[in-house]
Scaffold this motif. Structure first.
Motif, short mmCIF file in Angstrom:
data_model
loop_
_atom_site.label_atom_id
_atom_site.label_comp_id
_atom_site.label_asym_id
_atom_site.label_seq_id
_atom_site.Cartn_x
_atom_site.Cartn_y
_atom_site.Cartn_z
N ILE A 10 40.10 54.29 37.53
CA ILE A 10 40.40 53.59 36.29
C ILE A 10 39.68 52.34 36.19
N VAL A 11 39.30 51.67 37.51
CA VAL A 11 38.49 50.31 37.22
C VAL A 11 37.05 50.70 37.05
N LEU A 12 36.59 52.14 37.46
CA LEU A 12 35.23 52.51 37.26
C LEU A 12 35.13 52.98 35.69
N LEU A 13 36.30 53.74 35.21
CA LEU A 13 36.24 54.05 33.72
C LEU A 13 36.15 52.65 32.76
N THR A 14 36.99 51.81 33.18
CA THR A 14 36.81 50.46 32.70
C THR A 14 35.56 49.85 32.60
N ILE A 15 34.91 49.59 33.70
CA ILE A 15 33.75 49.25 33.82
C ILE A 15 32.38 49.92 32.77
N ALA A 49 37.15 37.89 26.36
CA ALA A 49 37.33 39.22 26.95
C ALA A 49 38.50 39.30 27.66
N ALA A 50 38.33 38.41 28.63
CA ALA A 50 39.27 38.45 30.03
C ALA A 50 40.58 38.25 29.48
N VAL A 51 40.98 37.14 28.42
CA VAL A 51 42.28 36.85 27.79
C VAL A 51 42.82 37.98 27.22
N LEU A 52 42.08 38.71 26.56
CA LEU A 52 42.39 39.94 25.61
C LEU A 52 42.79 41.04 26.53
N ALA A 53 41.91 41.26 27.38
CA ALA A 53 41.92 42.38 28.50
C ALA A 53 43.40 42.36 29.32
N ILE A 54 43.71 41.09 29.69
CA ILE A 54 44.91 40.72 30.18
C ILE A 54 46.08 41.00 29.38
N SER A 55 45.80 40.83 28.17
CA SER A 55 46.98 41.16 26.97
C SER A 55 47.21 42.56 27.10
N PHE A 56 46.04 43.33 27.14
CA PHE A 56 46.07 44.77 26.96
C PHE A 56 46.53 45.38 28.16
N ALA A 57 46.26 44.62 29.25
CA ALA A 57 46.92 45.19 30.63
C ALA A 57 48.42 44.78 30.63
N ALA A 58 48.87 43.77 30.11
CA ALA A 58 50.29 43.47 30.28
C ALA A 58 51.05 44.46 29.38
N ALA A 59 50.43 44.72 28.56
CA ALA A 59 51.14 45.93 27.35
C ALA A 59 51.22 46.92 28.26
N ALA A 60 50.35 47.43 28.69
CA ALA A 60 50.28 48.79 29.65
C ALA A 60 51.78 48.76 30.57
N LYS A 226 51.35 50.50 36.41
CA LYS A 226 51.08 49.78 37.68
C LYS A 226 49.41 49.43 37.78
N ASN A 227 48.65 50.51 37.36
CA ASN A 227 47.30 50.55 37.95
C ASN A 227 46.59 49.78 36.95
N LEU A 228 46.74 49.98 35.52
CA LEU A 228 46.02 49.32 34.58
C LEU A 228 46.17 47.92 34.45
N PRO A 229 47.26 47.12 34.85
CA PRO A 229 47.18 45.74 34.76
C PRO A 229 46.38 45.06 35.88
N ARG A 230 46.24 45.94 36.69
CA ARG A 230 45.27 45.45 38.05
C ARG A 230 43.71 45.71 37.73
N ALA A 231 43.55 46.97 37.26
CA ALA A 231 42.40 47.54 37.12
C ALA A 231 41.44 46.84 36.15
N ILE A 232 41.98 46.56 34.91
CA ILE A 232 41.22 45.75 33.78
C ILE A 232 40.63 44.55 34.24
N PRO A 233 41.45 43.60 34.65
CA PRO A 233 40.83 42.19 34.82
C PRO A 233 39.85 42.18 36.03
N ILE A 234 40.19 43.14 37.06
CA ILE A 234 38.95 43.15 38.14
C ILE A 234 37.73 43.77 37.39
N ALA A 235 37.59 44.68 36.58
CA ALA A 235 36.37 45.28 35.82
C ALA A 235 35.78 44.05 35.08
N ILE A 236 36.55 43.21 34.32
CA ILE A 236 35.93 42.18 33.55
C ILE A 236 35.34 41.10 34.32
N ILE A 237 35.95 40.76 35.63
CA ILE A 237 35.40 39.65 36.36
C ILE A 237 33.80 40.22 36.84
#
Length: 457
Positions: A10-15, A49-60, A226-237
């Protein structure tokens, strides 16, 4: 499904969904507008992007069903708003796929010495590319996951190599051209003010878009809540660090080439060494192909998600024996190719359209997360969600404010008009028509079609 995407996939898919054509194609325009502040602009775009990504991850966390913005809007605001967001999200994603497909086709044509402005060659290449992506998806998630992971690692290696090669050149020659960028931007008549900074940030933000697509295929992921809220911010950083490194090195080595190049892959013009040039060129090709693979996975599933909720005909909700949404894929492909064709495959026009078309979901999703946090529509969200005031309220509100600010300061007139060589300004009919069809006519037509079906039932 027997096989679903795990956390690191999922991290790699996001990247892979984010790093595509943007960093290779658009840095020149950002540098032209922002001058020596370009790295800061990319940092600002990364924060946005990170702020919005965290919002999307939180929604997940609250809504695990596929469709991303569609599923979140539907859960927060009901069927009608969700339907509108879903259709417009699908149109935006299809346009973005058209941009990425056009970029990879033009790059391939350039590599083989062909005319990358030939309408016929690009159209043939478009069809061939879609057939390749169709074959990849028909073989199921296992082959998709393998190719997605390989392409993601390949593009990261290419970008890291670009940074490393640039640092070696700077250290060997002892020459740094970073400050020369001011004279280049001044010669182009660009003065740094708030409006210019906003336009530069939006142009840089294009290189970060794609994070919102990562959650579209959550039904094919392991524990997405569980995985999306962790994976998306890691990818953005990770991406932000790489982008700022690439831009900074490029400006130090050859800012003039970065601003003035006519190459499809702008970063190729920075280096004189053929080996490094080829690494960047083929890395860009791998990157753009990889993001097309990611788009072929996520975009049809937006349409499929709407069909699963019975808001459009169930015909779009049929999968093959290998669990692939073929009908949704073919429909998405047709939209993805039609819009670039109407713009004669002009990259500038379709990139602008692609960027603008995403912003409505950046308004809706943050508000949805805040509503979820305060327990609105409890029946529509998952039980026992681990709530967090910072990620579920503060970040979404910041993202909402930033989105509104950028929309207010965006040069709407400039982007929906065409300036001729003699200075005459005329409306960009294709861009205006595409927005009207995608955001008014098509949603209304499908809404009334769906409503009439329900009435008959």
């Amino acid at each position: 499904m027997k096989k679903k995407l795990g956390f690191w996939s999922i991290v790699l898919l996001t990247i892979n969904s984010i790093i595509g054509s943007g960093i290779f194609l658009s840095p020149g325009s950002v540098v032209t507008m922002a001058g020596k502040w370009a790295p800061v602009v990319y940092l600002m775009a990364a924060v946005f992007a990170a702020v919005l990504a965290i919002s999307f991850a939180a929604a997940a966390k609250y809504v695990s069903s596929g469709g991303a913005a569609y599923a979140y809007a539907k859960a927060a605001f009901g069927d009608n708003v969700g339907f509108y967001i879903g259709i417009t999200r699908f149109i935006a994603a299809s346009i973005a796929w058209g941009v990425m497909a056009t970029a990879v086709i033009k790059t391939v044509i350039s590599i083989f010495g062909g005319d990358n402005n030939s309408f016929l060659l690009i159209t043939i290449g478009f069809i061939v590319l879609m057939l390749i992506l169709l074959v990849i998806n028909l073989f199921g998630p296992k082959l998709f996951e393998l190719i997605n992971n390989i392409s993601t690692v390949g593009k990261l290696l290419a970008l890291i190599t670009t940074i490393a090669a640039g640092i070696v050149i700077i250290l060997k020659t002892g020459v740094n051209h970073f400050n020369e960028i001011n004279s280049l931007t001044a010669a182009n008549g660009k003065s740094l003010n708030l409006s210019v900074m906003v336009m530069a940030t939006i142009a840089a933000f294009y290189a970060f878009t794609g994070f919102e697509s990562a959650a579209s295929g959550s039904a094919d992921m392991k524990s997405p809540e569980k995985n999306l809220p962790r994976a998306i911010p890691i990818a953005i950083i990770l991406i932000a660090v790489i982008y700022i490194g690439v831009i900074s090195v490029s400006m130090m080595i050859n800012p003039q080439a970065l601003v003035k190049t006519k190459e499809v892959v702008a970063l190729v013009a920075i280096f004189k060494n053929k080996i490094v040039k080829n690494i960047i060129l083929y890395g860009a090709l791998v990157s753009m192909f990889g993001i097309n693979v990611a788009a072929s996975f996520s975009t049809p599933r937006v349409l499929e998600s709407i069909a699963q909720e019975k808001q459009i005909p169930a015909w779009f909700n049929q999968r093959t024996a290998r669990n692939f949404p073929l009908r949704a894929f073919v429909t998405t492909f047709l939209i993805a190719i039609i819009l670039p064709m109407t713009f004669n495959y002009n990259m500038t026009n379709i990139i602008v359209l692609s960027s603008i078309s995403r912003f409505i979901q950046f308004l809706i999703v943050p508000v949805s997360v805040v509503l979820f946090y305060y327990g609105k529509n409890k029946k529509q969200i998952l039980p026992n969600v681990k709530k967090n005031f910072i990620t579920d309220v503060i970040f979404p509100l910041i993202g909402l404010i930033l989105t509104i600010f950028l929309l207010i300061k965006f040069d709407w007139v400039g982007q929906f008009t065409i300036k001729s060589a003699n200075g005459q300004i005329t409306p960009n009919i294709y861009a205006i028509a595409a927005m009207i069809i995608g955001y008014i006519i098509l949603p209304l037509g499908l809404f009334f079609f769906s409503h009439s079906k329900k009435m008959k039932a």
